[in-house]
Motif scaffolding. Structure first.
Motif, mmCIF file in Angstrom:
data_model
loop_
_atom_site.group_PDB
_atom_site.id
_atom_site.type_symbol
_atom_site.label_atom_id
_atom_site.label_comp_id
_atom_site.label_asym_id
_atom_site.label_seq_id
_atom_site.Cartn_x
_atom_site.Cartn_y
_atom_site.Cartn_z
ATOM 1 N N TYR A 162 0.471 -0.980 0.184
ATOM 2 C CA TYR A 162 0.277 0.513 0.167
ATOM 3 C C TYR A 162 1.071 1.313 -0.177
ATOM 4 O O TYR A 162 0.633 2.273 -0.840
ATOM 5 N N TYR A 163 1.991 1.493 0.764
ATOM 6 C CA TYR A 163 2.687 2.439 1.092
ATOM 7 C C TYR A 163 3.211 2.588 -0.219
ATOM 8 O O TYR A 163 3.663 4.262 -0.766
ATOM 9 N N LYS A 164 3.779 1.590 -0.755
ATOM 10 C CA LYS A 164 4.602 1.957 -2.426
ATOM 11 C C LYS A 164 3.868 2.875 -3.284
ATOM 12 O O LYS A 164 4.694 3.119 -4.367
ATOM 13 N N THR A 165 2.619 2.775 -3.089
ATOM 14 C CA THR A 165 1.906 3.034 -4.160
ATOM 15 C C THR A 165 1.014 4.653 -3.929
ATOM 16 O O THR A 165 1.131 5.266 -4.384
ATOM 17 N N LEU A 166 1.999 5.270 -2.669
ATOM 18 C CA LEU A 166 1.281 6.680 -2.058
ATOM 19 C C LEU A 166 2.623 7.679 -2.998
ATOM 20 O O LEU A 166 3.465 7.214 -3.472
ATOM 21 N N ALA A 167 1.535 9.124 -3.968
ATOM 22 C CA ALA A 167 2.071 9.709 -4.283
ATOM 23 C C ALA A 167 3.119 10.348 -3.274
ATOM 24 O O ALA A 167 2.427 10.979 -1.840
ATOM 25 N N ALA A 168 4.449 10.749 -3.929
ATOM 26 C CA ALA A 168 5.216 11.568 -2.950
ATOM 27 C C ALA A 168 4.688 13.218 -2.652
ATOM 28 O O ALA A 168 4.997 13.844 -3.307
ATOM 29 N N ASN A 169 5.009 14.012 -1.225
ATOM 30 C CA ASN A 169 4.524 14.995 -0.947
ATOM 31 C C ASN A 169 5.493 15.898 -0.444
ATOM 32 O O ASN A 169 5.303 16.890 0.134
ATOM 33 N N GLY A 170 7.151 15.188 -0.878
ATOM 34 C CA GLY A 170 8.129 15.994 0.083
ATOM 35 C C GLY A 170 9.005 15.136 -1.657
ATOM 36 O O GLY A 170 9.210 14.942 -2.546
ATOM 37 N N THR A 171 9.975 16.189 -1.377
ATOM 38 C CA THR A 171 11.692 16.122 -2.343
ATOM 39 C C THR A 171 12.681 14.793 -1.379
ATOM 40 O O THR A 171 12.761 16.125 0.257
ATOM 41 N N PHE A 172 13.559 14.801 -1.824
ATOM 42 C CA PHE A 172 15.214 14.451 -1.380
ATOM 43 C C PHE A 172 16.097 14.790 -2.323
ATOM 44 O O PHE A 172 16.795 14.814 -3.560
ATOM 45 N N ASN A 173 16.195 16.457 -1.490
ATOM 46 C CA ASN A 173 18.150 16.481 -2.428
ATOM 47 C C ASN A 173 19.230 15.795 -2.104
ATOM 48 O O ASN A 173 19.570 15.919 -0.502
ATOM 49 N N THR A 174 19.845 15.653 -3.062
ATOM 50 C CA THR A 174 20.859 14.321 -2.772
ATOM 51 C C THR A 174 22.222 15.062 -3.515
ATOM 52 O O THR A 174 23.211 15.004 -3.725
ATOM 53 N N SER A 175 21.572 16.820 -3.510
ATOM 54 C CA SER A 175 23.428 17.468 -4.568
ATOM 55 C C SER A 175 24.497 17.733 -3.162
ATOM 56 O O SER A 175 25.555 17.919 -3.915
ATOM 57 N N ASP A 176 23.879 17.332 -2.412
ATOM 58 C CA ASP A 176 25.165 17.584 -1.433
ATOM 59 C C ASP A 176 25.172 16.322 -0.182
ATOM 60 O O ASP A 176 24.689 16.146 0.491
ATOM 61 N N MET A 177 26.374 15.186 -0.927
ATOM 62 C CA MET A 177 25.876 14.098 -0.159
ATOM 63 C C MET A 177 26.346 14.197 1.464
ATOM 64 O O MET A 177 26.187 13.120 2.535
ATOM 65 N N ASN A 178 27.178 14.888 1.979
ATOM 66 C CA ASN A 178 27.478 15.056 2.959
ATOM 67 C C ASN A 178 26.230 15.971 4.001
ATOM 68 O O ASN A 178 26.128 16.162 5.506
ATOM 69 N N ASN A 179 25.124 16.479 3.304
ATOM 70 C CA ASN A 179 23.848 16.906 3.823
ATOM 71 C C ASN A 179 23.208 16.576 2.777
ATOM 72 O O ASN A 179 21.955 17.565 2.447
ATOM 73 N N LEU A 180 22.480 15.781 3.217
ATOM 74 C CA LEU A 180 21.488 14.839 2.412
ATOM 75 C C LEU A 180 19.838 15.492 2.488
ATOM 76 O O LEU A 180 19.697 15.182 4.055
ATOM 77 N N LYS A 181 18.986 16.046 2.421
ATOM 78 C CA LYS A 181 17.666 16.408 2.837
ATOM 79 C C LYS A 181 16.687 16.102 2.234
ATOM 80 O O LYS A 181 15.553 16.072 1.150
ATOM 81 N N PHE A 182 15.628 15.643 3.167
ATOM 82 C CA PHE A 182 14.304 15.192 2.944
ATOM 83 C C PHE A 182 13.164 17.131 3.291
ATOM 84 O O PHE A 182 13.182 17.098 4.812
#
Length: 334
Positions: A162-182
């Motif tokens: 069920y959870y894997k079908t949910l649409a995202a309402n947030g993003t994961f910022n991977t531009s800085d590997m030492n400061n990954l941000k949800f």
């Protein structure tokens, strides 16, 4: 109890009164019972316990050398010869949900609960089963325990799907590997992030906001995933109970970083861990590790699910069959 229903129907049939009052009453009563039968049949499919109840749910075996603070449900064996297991130090005893449930065998120096019962279905050999608080030790039918486990693990699978079908309402910022941000600006009462497992291989991650509502992190990928990343900043142990990681397709996951915060659904994966602590409930095929599992459980329930243990109800057969007998008796007197 069931026969009381039948007697009540017969009494309605015999007391017809003027203008067929008894018949009309019986008709309305049978309509009520038909509705009740539907409710009973629906209650039989209510959700059972999941990661909001157990610190650890495993389809197969457990092998660890460290404490588990909450309850455990093991579909296979506790397979840890020469080791000791300490369970349930951070929970109160529960008369309904046992602290330790093992469908198979227990092989260890000892298994100790601080609070609650120990229930097993297989052999224990020379393993010492120790109760430090209130509780009991009992051996039960393996088939009964297996049925109980299968229902719980199916709930794990259903939740993950069920959870894997949910649409995202947030993003994961991977531009800085030492400061990954949800990151999210959503005001919804459930936050969802859909990310790739490769984004978590290394580095440190945190939230770009202060978590106040449940959070689902769906992690896409297959095969083996060895994680060396770690939480930092405001992604703390204190917010672990708000977070669920859903590794829905991975078959092997290694937690090798400085611990892990948040519960984990990994119904197809064998899990290993080696450093830090694991803060949250885990559900997986098996677990082998050397770190403590802290009882920081994720308690959000998907819509339509009911947490807790189902209370047995009168079988639908008795309700429907009773109405049929009463109707036949009325016609016979007409």
């Amino acid at each position: 109890m069931y026969f009381m229903w039948l007697f009540f129907w017969f009494d309605l049939c015999l007391d017809r009164g003027k203008n067929g009052t008894g018949y009309r009453t019986l008709k309305r009563f049978n309509q009520l019972i038909a509705s009740l039968a539907v409710c009973v049949s629906m209650s039989a499919v209510a959700s059972v316990e999941n990661v909001g109840t157990y610190n650890l749910i495993l389809k197969n075996d457990l092998n660890t050398s460290s404490d588990i603070e909450g309850r455990i449900m093991i579909g296979g064996n506790i397979d840890m010869a020469g080791k000791s297991l300490d369970v349930a130090s951070r929970i109160a005893a529960d008369p309904v949900v046992d602290a330790v449930t093992v469908v198979g065998d227990i092989t260890a120096n000892d298994v100790k609960t601080q609070n609650g019962n120990i229930v097993y279905g297989g052999n224990i050999g020379s393993t010492n089963l120790i109760l430090n608080g209130s509780g009991s030790v009992s051996q039960q039918s393996q088939s009964t325990l297996q049925n109980q486990f299968d229902a719980i693990y199916q709930s794990v699978i259903d939740d993950s799907n069920y959870y894997k079908t949910l649409a995202a309402n947030g993003t994961f910022n991977t531009s800085d590997m030492n400061n990954l941000k949800f990151e999210s600006t959503s005001s919804d009462d459930l936050l969802v992030f859909n990310i790739n497992g490769t984004d978590l291989l290394n580095g440190s991650f945190s939230f770009g906001f202060t978590p106040t509502v449940p959070i689902i992190i769906n992690v896409a990928g297959t095969g083996a995933l060895n994680l060396n990343s770690k939480a930092f900043g405001n992604f703390t142990k204190q917010v672990a109970s708000l977070v669920l990681w859903n590794f829905f397709d991975y078959t092997s996951i290694g937690f090798n970083g400085d611990g892990w915060n948040g519960s984990v659904l990994a119904p197809n994966a064998d899990i290993t861990s080696g450093t830090g602590s694991l803060d949250g409930g885990f559900a997986a095929l098996s677990y082998t590790g050397t770190v403590e599992l802290h009882n920081q459980l994720f308690t959000y329930e998907p819509p339509g699910e009911t947490p807790g243990v189902d209370v047995p109800a009168p079988p639908v057969f008795f309700l429907l069959f009773g109405g049929l007998i009463a109707t036949m008796a009325l016609r016979r007197r007409s």
